[in-house]
Each structure stands twice: as C-alpha cells, then as structure tokens.
Design an enzyme around this catalytic site. Structure first.
Site, PDB file in Angstrom:
ATOM      1  N   SER A 158      -0.005  -3.719   4.754  1.00  0.00           N
ATOM      2  CA  SER A 158       0.107  -2.388   4.158  1.00  0.00           C
ATOM      3  C   SER A 158      -1.226  -2.033   3.523  1.00  0.00           C
ATOM      4  CB  SER A 158       1.192  -2.416   3.066  1.00  0.00           C
ATOM      5  OG  SER A 158       1.036  -1.308   2.191  1.00  0.00           O
ATOM      6  N   SER A 159      -1.564  -0.750   3.565  1.00  0.00           N
ATOM      7  CA  SER A 159      -2.805  -0.324   2.910  1.00  0.00           C
ATOM      8  C   SER A 159      -2.748  -0.627   1.423  1.00  0.00           C
ATOM      9  CB  SER A 159      -3.020   1.168   3.128  1.00  0.00           C
ATOM     10  OG  SER A 159      -3.104   1.418   4.509  1.00  0.00           O
ATOM     11  N   HIS A 209      -1.743  -0.963  12.017  1.00  0.00           N
ATOM     12  CA  HIS A 209      -2.082   0.317  12.648  1.00  0.00           C
ATOM     13  C   HIS A 209      -2.629   0.083  14.063  1.00  0.00           C
ATOM     14  CE1 HIS A 209      -2.664   1.581   8.297  1.00  0.00           C
ATOM     15  NE2 HIS A 209      -1.846   2.510   8.740  1.00  0.00           N
ATOM     16  N   ASN A 220      -7.343   3.827   6.127  1.00  0.00           N
ATOM     17  CA  ASN A 220      -7.372   2.468   5.583  1.00  0.00           C
ATOM     18  C   ASN A 220      -6.651   1.521   6.553  1.00  0.00           C
ATOM     19  OD1 ASN A 220      -6.269   0.339   3.082  1.00  0.00           O
ATOM     20  ND2 ASN A 220      -8.397   0.819   3.400  1.00  0.00           N
ATOM     21  N   GLN A 243      11.364   6.077   7.118  1.00  0.00           N
ATOM     22  CA  GLN A 243      10.494   7.165   7.596  1.00  0.00           C
ATOM     23  C   GLN A 243      10.664   7.355   9.104  1.00  0.00           C
ATOM     24  OE1 GLN A 243       6.193   7.964   6.500  1.00  0.00           O
ATOM     25  NE2 GLN A 243       5.832   6.706   8.300  1.00  0.00           N
TER      26      GLN A 243
HETATM   27  O1  PAF Z   1       3.149   6.379   7.392  1.00  0.00           O
HETATM   28  C1  PAF Z   1       2.157   7.087   7.108  1.00  0.00           C
HETATM   29  O2  PAF Z   1       1.011   6.644   7.124  1.00  0.00           O
HETATM   30  C2  PAF Z   1       2.390   8.542   6.717  1.00  0.00           C
HETATM   31  O3  PAF Z   1       3.589   8.700   6.045  1.00  0.00           O
HETATM   32  C3  PAF Z   1       2.275   9.530   7.895  1.00  0.00           C
HETATM   33  C4  PAF Z   1       3.359   9.262   8.942  1.00  0.00           C
HETATM   34  C5  PAF Z   1       0.906   9.395   8.556  1.00  0.00           C
HETATM   35  C6  PAF Z   1       2.449  10.966   7.407  1.00  0.00           C
HETATM   36  O4  PAF Z   1       1.472  11.297   6.478  1.00  0.00           O
END
Ligand code: PAF
Length: 284
Positions: free
Chosen positions: A182-183, A33, A28, A150
C-alpha cells in the site's frame, strides 16, 4: 510511453481500434500497481494508466496534502512495465469548475465498513472513476482486490449505469512477511513496519477460527483484542459475505461454519497510519 495532461491530448493519444485497458491510480506506485499494469497488458492491446490524487475522496482531516507524490519515479516504473499512455491531469484539468455533479453509491454498499469510517469516500471514488472512464473510454479497467469494497462498488456502478467497461479485479500483492502493499505503508516507522503484518495475521487467524466453527462475534472480538493489546486502534475486523459484504444473517451456532464465499476484512490504525486488508476464503 506518452504522458499527457489534458483530456483532449489523452483522446488523441488513444487508438480506439485497439482494446484499451485502463489502470486508475493515485501514484506512489508499488509492485501491486505494477501487477495491475501487467494484467492490463495481458488482457488488452493498449494500456492507459492515470495518476491523479483525487481530493474528492479524502475527508477534511485525512491525508490529502501529505499523500505521497512521486511522479518522477512513477513514470519510470510505468515506462519500464510497458504502459503505453500515462494520463496525469492537474486539478484544473479534471475539476476546472467545482464538481457539482457527483455519483452517490447506495448506503447498503457504501455506508458500511470503509464508508462508515470514511464518510463520503465512495462518493468521491465513484465520481472520479466515472469521470476517468469518460475521459479514457476504456474497454476494460483493473482494480486491486486489496480495496475489495471499492472494486465491488465500481462493479455495481458500471452495471447500474450500463457502462461499456469490463472490470477486472487483481489479487493483492504482499511483502515477504505478508503485509499487503500500500502507498500508505511508507508512513510507517521501523517499529510500526515490523508490527504492521499483524493485521494480515489476525485476518488469517479469524479465517481459521471461523472455519473451525467458532461463533462470528467471538472471532471478531478476539481479533480486536489481539490488535488492541499491541497498541493498534481497530476500526473494524469482521467476516462478511464475499458476494455483497452483507453480515451473517442467520444465528450461527458453534461448530457450524456456514458454507459459502466469505471474506475477513480489517481496518486499523498503527500509530498515525490507517491500514486496510482482507482475505477471501471458501467454506464447503
Ligand atoms: O484506489 C485508488 O488508488 C483510488 O481510489 C482510485 C481508484 C484511483 C480513484 O481515485
């Protein structure tokens, strides 16, 4: 761009004489991205992206089933942005048997903030990221700063396991009004979308109040009330050390903003959608 599904096809598609850059995603794809992909292109010689909606990082009542899956559009965007290899495994490729071995990040990093409200989330993330790193064997991997905790936890995992991967953190891409891309923004209806920028605005307000020397608990309470008065349900709105996300440890006096690198972080629900955002800043 070559699209592959299995780990063996993936390894055959990568020229390991080149510096391999890796962008893990759950699909998505949006402009945030694509910033990761363009940063990867600038800093490596062969770019691998993955699309895999990782069941392990979703809680039982979270949106694993409804998470947007837009494979066709995603491949078009990746192709246009110059990605070389797309790894798009099915669950049977990555989890042919239930994943019994997992990576448990320590509580001081992963039991706070997102980890407090999404128990098990970072265990799921670390497990899949380690597995994807083993599949792709990249030299460098790219993570968005919107998911600040993260990226920080992945950095610690890489250091503690001595993984031969550099981690690059890429700035958050925002919509024109300031909403972090954000998705999950796709879940918002028109009225929610119009109000969604309030999360970012409240973080800006927190930064300014903190810099002006207001007490941190007052800053956090005011932010919470602001969102609640508009019908939001905040999980947390806080200012932490940008180095390790630890809270302010000394008693802070009014009129005395402590010097250092700080970050305002927030997570809140608007309607059924949970959004997160953050804002890094310095105090001299
Ligand atoms: O940030 C994300 O999209 C996810 O947490 C990841 C790093 C691809 C792990 O599934």
């Amino acid at each position: 761009m070559k699209t592959v599904r299995t780990i063996s096809e993936l390894r055959q598609s990568i020229d390991y004489n080149k510096r391999v850059g890796f962008v893990p995603t759950m699909g998505n794809l949006h402009a945030g991205h694509l910033d990761l992909i363009s940063t990867a292109k600038a800093q490596s010689q062969l770019v691998v992206a993955s699309i895999f909606v990782n069941r392990l990082q979703f809680g039982p009542h979270e949106d694993f089933d409804s998470y947007p899956r837009t494979f066709f559009e995603d491949t078009r965007k990746l192709e246009a942005s110059g990605c070389d290899v797309l790894f798009a495994p099915g669950e049977e490729d990555l989890y042919p048997v239930p994943q019994g071995f997992e990576v448990s990040p320590p509580d001081n990093l992963a039991g706070i903030l997102e980890g407090e409200f999404r128990p098990g989330f970072f265990k799921g993330v670390c497990t899949i990221v380690l597995k994807l790193f083993n599949c792709v064997q990249p030299n460098v991997a790219f993570f968005g700063r919107k998911d600040y905790q993260q990226a920080m936890i992945v950095d610690h995992m890489v250091n503690q396991f001595a993984l031969p991967v550099d981690i690059v953190k890429v700035p958050t891409r925002r919509e024109v009004d300031g909403l972090a891309m954000s998705s999950r923004n796709g879940y918002l209806n028109d009225a929610e979308r119009a109000d969604a920028v309030q999360l970012y605005l409240v973080l800006c307000q927190m930064r300014e109040s903190f810099k002006a020397g207001h007490n941190i608990s007052t800053v956090e309470e005011e932010a919470k009330h602001h969102l609640q008065s508009r019908g939001w349900k905040p999980d947390y709105l806080t200012i932490r050390s940008a180095l390790d996300l630890s809270p302010l440890s000394v008693i802070q006096k009014e009129g005395n903003p402590p010097p250092g690198c700080w970050i305002a972080l927030g997570a809140a629900r608007i309607g059924k959608t949970r959004l997160i955002d953050n804002l890094e800043f310095n105090v001299n």
